[in-house]
Scaffold this motif. Structure first.
Motif, PDB file in Angstrom:
ATOM      1  N   LEU A  40       8.827 -29.238  47.528  1.00  0.00           N
ATOM      2  CA  LEU A  40       7.738 -30.054  47.759  1.00  0.00           C
ATOM      3  C   LEU A  40       7.835 -31.333  48.606  1.00  0.00           C
ATOM      4  CD1 LEU A  40       6.354 -29.575  44.135  1.00  0.00           C
ATOM      5  CD2 LEU A  40       5.242 -28.879  46.251  1.00  0.00           C
ATOM      6  N   THR A  41       6.901 -31.774  49.159  1.00  0.00           N
ATOM      7  CA  THR A  41       6.879 -33.094  49.519  1.00  0.00           C
ATOM      8  C   THR A  41       6.646 -34.293  48.476  1.00  0.00           C
ATOM      9  OG1 THR A  41       4.652 -33.006  50.439  1.00  0.00           O
ATOM     10  CG2 THR A  41       5.893 -32.461  51.968  1.00  0.00           C
ATOM     11  N   ALA A  44       9.423 -26.091  40.935  1.00  0.00           N
ATOM     12  CA  ALA A  44       9.130 -26.927  41.976  1.00  0.00           C
ATOM     13  C   ALA A  44       7.527 -27.037  41.833  1.00  0.00           C
ATOM     14  CB  ALA A  44       9.563 -26.567  43.327  1.00  0.00           C
ATOM     15  N   ILE A  45       6.849 -26.057  41.451  1.00  0.00           N
ATOM     16  CA  ILE A  45       5.173 -25.952  41.609  1.00  0.00           C
ATOM     17  C   ILE A  45       4.921 -26.717  40.522  1.00  0.00           C
ATOM     18  CG2 ILE A  45       3.290 -24.462  41.665  1.00  0.00           C
ATOM     19  CD1 ILE A  45       5.063 -22.375  43.258  1.00  0.00           C
ATOM     20  N   GLN A  46       5.447 -26.479  39.245  1.00  0.00           N
ATOM     21  CA  GLN A  46       5.100 -27.355  38.306  1.00  0.00           C
ATOM     22  C   GLN A  46       5.066 -28.895  38.435  1.00  0.00           C
ATOM     23  OE1 GLN A  46       7.492 -26.482  34.701  1.00  0.00           O
ATOM     24  NE2 GLN A  46       6.114 -24.625  34.053  1.00  0.00           N
ATOM     25  N   SER A  47       6.071 -29.308  39.293  1.00  0.00           N
ATOM     26  CA  SER A  47       6.064 -30.705  39.465  1.00  0.00           C
ATOM     27  C   SER A  47       5.164 -31.145  40.654  1.00  0.00           C
ATOM     28  CB  SER A  47       7.617 -30.841  40.130  1.00  0.00           C
ATOM     29  OG  SER A  47       7.972 -30.460  41.538  1.00  0.00           O
ATOM     30  N   GLU A  48       4.634 -30.189  41.217  1.00  0.00           N
ATOM     31  CA  GLU A  48       3.706 -30.896  42.528  1.00  0.00           C
ATOM     32  C   GLU A  48       2.780 -31.587  41.806  1.00  0.00           C
ATOM     33  OE1 GLU A  48       2.525 -27.206  44.369  1.00  0.00           O
ATOM     34  OE2 GLU A  48       0.481 -27.447  43.612  1.00  0.00           O
ATOM     35  N   GLY A  49       2.035 -31.550  40.654  1.00  0.00           N
ATOM     36  CA  GLY A  49       0.961 -32.610  40.264  1.00  0.00           C
ATOM     37  C   GLY A  49       1.661 -33.220  39.273  1.00  0.00           C
ATOM     38  N   ARG A  50       3.035 -33.535  39.259  1.00  0.00           N
ATOM     39  CA  ARG A  50       3.529 -34.390  38.128  1.00  0.00           C
ATOM     40  C   ARG A  50       3.643 -35.816  38.751  1.00  0.00           C
ATOM     41  NH1 ARG A  50       7.491 -31.705  36.404  1.00  0.00           N
ATOM     42  NH2 ARG A  50       6.485 -30.699  34.648  1.00  0.00           N
ATOM     43  N   PHE A  51       3.211 -36.891  38.041  1.00  0.00           N
ATOM     44  CA  PHE A  51       3.477 -38.395  38.521  1.00  0.00           C
ATOM     45  C   PHE A  51       3.763 -39.120  37.216  1.00  0.00           C
ATOM     46  CE2 PHE A  51       0.235 -36.281  41.171  1.00  0.00           C
ATOM     47  CZ  PHE A  51       0.352 -36.890  42.430  1.00  0.00           C
ATOM     48  N   ASP A  52       5.144 -39.852  37.340  1.00  0.00           N
ATOM     49  CA  ASP A  52       5.492 -40.728  36.392  1.00  0.00           C
ATOM     50  C   ASP A  52       5.598 -39.893  34.997  1.00  0.00           C
ATOM     51  OD1 ASP A  52       5.445 -42.937  38.108  1.00  0.00           O
ATOM     52  OD2 ASP A  52       3.386 -43.244  37.919  1.00  0.00           O
ATOM     53  N   GLY A  53       5.963 -38.714  35.167  1.00  0.00           N
ATOM     54  CA  GLY A  53       6.416 -37.844  33.866  1.00  0.00           C
ATOM     55  C   GLY A  53       5.129 -37.224  33.420  1.00  0.00           C
ATOM     56  N   LYS A  54       3.982 -37.327  33.846  1.00  0.00           N
ATOM     57  CA  LYS A  54       2.761 -36.852  33.448  1.00  0.00           C
ATOM     58  C   LYS A  54       2.283 -35.658  34.431  1.00  0.00           C
ATOM     59  CE  LYS A  54       1.579 -40.235  30.167  1.00  0.00           C
ATOM     60  NZ  LYS A  54       0.719 -41.065  29.660  1.00  0.00           N
ATOM     61  N   ALA A  67      23.915 -22.201  51.489  1.00  0.00           N
ATOM     62  CA  ALA A  67      23.049 -21.749  50.058  1.00  0.00           C
ATOM     63  C   ALA A  67      21.879 -22.740  50.012  1.00  0.00           C
ATOM     64  CB  ALA A  67      23.920 -21.848  48.819  1.00  0.00           C
ATOM     65  N   PRO A  68      20.702 -22.170  49.608  1.00  0.00           N
ATOM     66  CA  PRO A  68      20.593 -20.792  49.276  1.00  0.00           C
ATOM     67  C   PRO A  68      20.365 -19.728  50.201  1.00  0.00           C
ATOM     68  CG  PRO A  68      18.597 -21.974  48.870  1.00  0.00           C
ATOM     69  CD  PRO A  68      19.592 -22.925  49.457  1.00  0.00           C
ATOM     70  N   GLY A  69      20.222 -20.239  51.605  1.00  0.00           N
ATOM     71  CA  GLY A  69      20.277 -19.467  52.864  1.00  0.00           C
ATOM     72  C   GLY A  69      18.509 -19.067  53.129  1.00  0.00           C
ATOM     73  N   ILE A  70      17.898 -19.626  52.310  1.00  0.00           N
ATOM     74  CA  ILE A  70      16.429 -19.273  52.625  1.00  0.00           C
ATOM     75  C   ILE A  70      15.457 -20.802  52.602  1.00  0.00           C
ATOM     76  CG2 ILE A  70      14.233 -18.400  51.678  1.00  0.00           C
ATOM     77  CD1 ILE A  70      15.633 -16.146  50.823  1.00  0.00           C
ATOM     78  N   CYS A  71      14.821 -21.033  53.562  1.00  0.00           N
ATOM     79  CA  CYS A  71      14.055 -22.473  53.234  1.00  0.00           C
ATOM     80  C   CYS A  71      12.673 -22.224  53.591  1.00  0.00           C
ATOM     81  CB  CYS A  71      14.621 -23.531  54.132  1.00  0.00           C
ATOM     82  SG  CYS A  71      14.644 -23.110  55.834  1.00  0.00           S
ATOM     83  N   THR A  72      11.741 -22.945  52.985  1.00  0.00           N
ATOM     84  CA  THR A  72      10.109 -23.080  53.176  1.00  0.00           C
ATOM     85  C   THR A  72       9.712 -24.214  52.444  1.00  0.00           C
ATOM     86  OG1 THR A  72       8.181 -21.886  52.702  1.00  0.00           O
ATOM     87  CG2 THR A  72       9.601 -21.977  50.971  1.00  0.00           C
ATOM     88  N   THR A  73       8.823 -24.778  53.053  1.00  0.00           N
ATOM     89  CA  THR A  73       7.625 -25.853  52.511  1.00  0.00           C
ATOM     90  C   THR A  73       7.084 -24.965  51.366  1.00  0.00           C
ATOM     91  OG1 THR A  73       6.127 -25.394  54.011  1.00  0.00           O
ATOM     92  CG2 THR A  73       7.684 -26.971  54.411  1.00  0.00           C
ATOM     93  N   LEU A  74       6.357 -25.986  50.832  1.00  0.00           N
ATOM     94  CA  LEU A  74       5.194 -25.561  49.757  1.00  0.00           C
ATOM     95  C   LEU A  74       4.087 -26.475  49.781  1.00  0.00           C
ATOM     96  CD1 LEU A  74       7.010 -24.757  46.470  1.00  0.00           C
ATOM     97  CD2 LEU A  74       6.007 -23.045  47.701  1.00  0.00           C
ATOM     98  N   GLY A  75       2.973 -25.971  49.839  1.00  0.00           N
ATOM     99  CA  GLY A  75       1.865 -26.716  49.900  1.00  0.00           C
ATOM    100  C   GLY A  75       0.583 -25.826  49.664  1.00  0.00           C
ATOM    101  N   GLY A  76      -0.227 -26.242  48.947  1.00  0.00           N
ATOM    102  CA  GLY A  76      -1.598 -25.473  48.733  1.00  0.00           C
ATOM    103  C   GLY A  76      -2.567 -26.269  48.202  1.00  0.00           C
TER     104      GLY A  76
END
Length: 437
Positions: free
Chosen positions: A385-386, A117-127, A306-315
């Motif tokens: 992620l949003t 999920a964190i790898q994808s936060e700066g990914r746009f159109d596959g890059k 499931a998964p029983g835990i939730c949170t946002t990500l942002g930084g």
């Protein structure tokens, strides 16, 4: 007369510019200065043929965004490397200001340790155009003394949102003069408030979809949204939440820190940086006894599914300029900033959770603010992620408005709140860009 030989000029060093928020991101301005000075020193020691020119940006979140937007508009002022807030990545990438760095990441050991999920936060159109330099996630904080007084279990392990409401109701019934439950709503804190408030609930709802991946349309009515709005309405209709003056304060996201210390708050949906703010000896509000008074636990999903835990990500993320004259050295600087010592220092001094899994297990991180850092690391892999789209700002504002109105107007229905979300997003983006799930 014999001509003297000309002395060779020393070769000029390659200059790499680095722009960052100097007064907002770290817990103190001194922490920010020390961290960036350390990064500059580490880079220049490793690459003596180059030097870092620091470009500090004073002010708050909006000031940083505005200044960076101005800098990027001209290649002559665009920083080679910049620190950017995660929610704004779509805006900067869609403007063509950021360079893809996938080829460099392929050989970076730290990148392999980032959750998907964190790898994808700066990914746009596959890059990939940006990489995390510290995450914020959220937990439930609770006053253990109040729980014992109200006959509630300690340690607390809520399994559903109903468990959270049950505890808040018990506090309200047994203890006067305290806020049973802090839940950030309204527009005063912008996207940051949503990340630290009801956005967490949406990620733990029956349907967390914001942007439908199949239709590329923005979801303005769903079972998940209705669960979030119903919970919000219940909290404020039953008098379980805080006052409107606190909720709508520009500093709303940090108010729970003081309320907890003053013994005026029982439970909060809050960010991972709470513990560090209490236990750092130079921070304010410093509270040495916080770990003895305030417990922390993961936020449960709506029914415990499931998964029983939730949170946002942002930084905050690091990006290389698309117009950098020294892209290789810009990458080398970014790589220095992502090394373990730098990332753990940033996490401890700015209230982050490091993205790399091994960093989160380091004693230097876990023991910096026990038990809070360990729980923040535990929930990080469950974060969602949003959408990395500039239009997210519109959708986010619509939900912020809806939750704020529910807190203000007890007679407002969930149907009316949904209608307000649909109306706002449709007006801003077009009726053909929204859908009901």
């Amino acid at each position: 007369m014999t001509a003297l030989p000309m002395l060779a000029h020393a070769q000029a060093k390659t200059v790499v510019t680095l722009a960052y928020g100097s007064e907002y991101v770290f817990d103190t301005n001194d922490f920010a200065k020390k961290w960036y000075d350390d990064v500059k020193a580490a880079f220049e020691a490793k690459y003596p043929e180059a030097e870092v020119k620091l470009v500090p940006i004073p002010g708050g979140y909006t000031d940083i965004i505005n200044k960076l937007s101005l800098l990027y508009r001209s290649p002559s002022t665009a920083p080679d490397v910049a620190q950017l807030p995660t929610p704004a990545l779509g805006q900067f990438q869609s403007s063509g200001w950021l360079a893809p760095i996938d080829d460099k990441l392929a050989t970076a050991d730290w990148w392999k340790e980032f959750p998907a999920a964190i790898q994808s936060e700066g990914r746009f159109d596959g890059k990939v155009f940006a990489v995390s330099t510290g995450e914020n996630d959220s937990q439930l904080y609770y006053n253990m003394d109040m729980f014992k007084k109200a006959g509630l279990p300690v340690p607390w392990q809520p399994k559903s949102w109903d468990d959270v409401l049950t505890a808040a109701r018990a506090i309200k019934a047994k203890i006067t003069g305290v806020v049973p439950l802090w839940l950030n709503v309204g527009t005063s804190s912008g996207d940051n408030g949503l990340l630290q408030g009801t956005g967490n609930l949406l990620n733990g709802s029956s349907d967390a979809t914001i942007l439908d991946p199949k239709t590329n349309k923005w979801v303005v009515d769903s079972k998940g949204l209705r669960e979030v709005l119903t919970f919000t309405k219940t909290v404020y209709n039953e008098g379980l939440g805080d006052t409107l003056s606190d909720l709508f304060s520009p500093s709303a996201v940090t108010i729970p820190l003081t309320l907890f210390q003053q013994g005026k708050l029982a439970i909060a949906v809050g960010s991972n940086y709470y513990g560090g703010n209490w236990t750092k000896t130079i921070s304010s509000p410093y509270w040495e006894d916080a770990p003895k008074v305030i417990g922390v636990v993961a936020i449960p999903t709506v029914t415990g599914q499931a998964p029983g835990i939730c949170t946002t990500l942002g930084g905050w993320d690091l990006a290389v300029s698309a117009t950098s004259k020294s892209p290789n050295y810009a990458w080398k600087l970014l790589d220095v900033m992502e090394q373990e010592t730098a990332q753990i220092d940033a996490a401890n001094w700015a209230g982050f959770v490091p993205a790399a899994e091994s960093y989160t297990k380091s004693a230097d991180f876990v023991n910096f603010s026990p038990p809070y850092n360990a729980v923040a690391a535990q929930v990080l892999p469950y974060g969602m992620l949003t959408p990395a789209k500039a239009e997210y700002e519109v959708w986010s504002h619509a939900l912020q408005q809806a939750t704020g109105n529910l807190a203000q107007h007890k007679d407002m229905t969930v149907d009316q709140a949904i209608a307000s979300i649909k109306g706002y997003v449709s007006n801003q983006l077009g009726a053909d860009q929204v859908e009901t799930r």
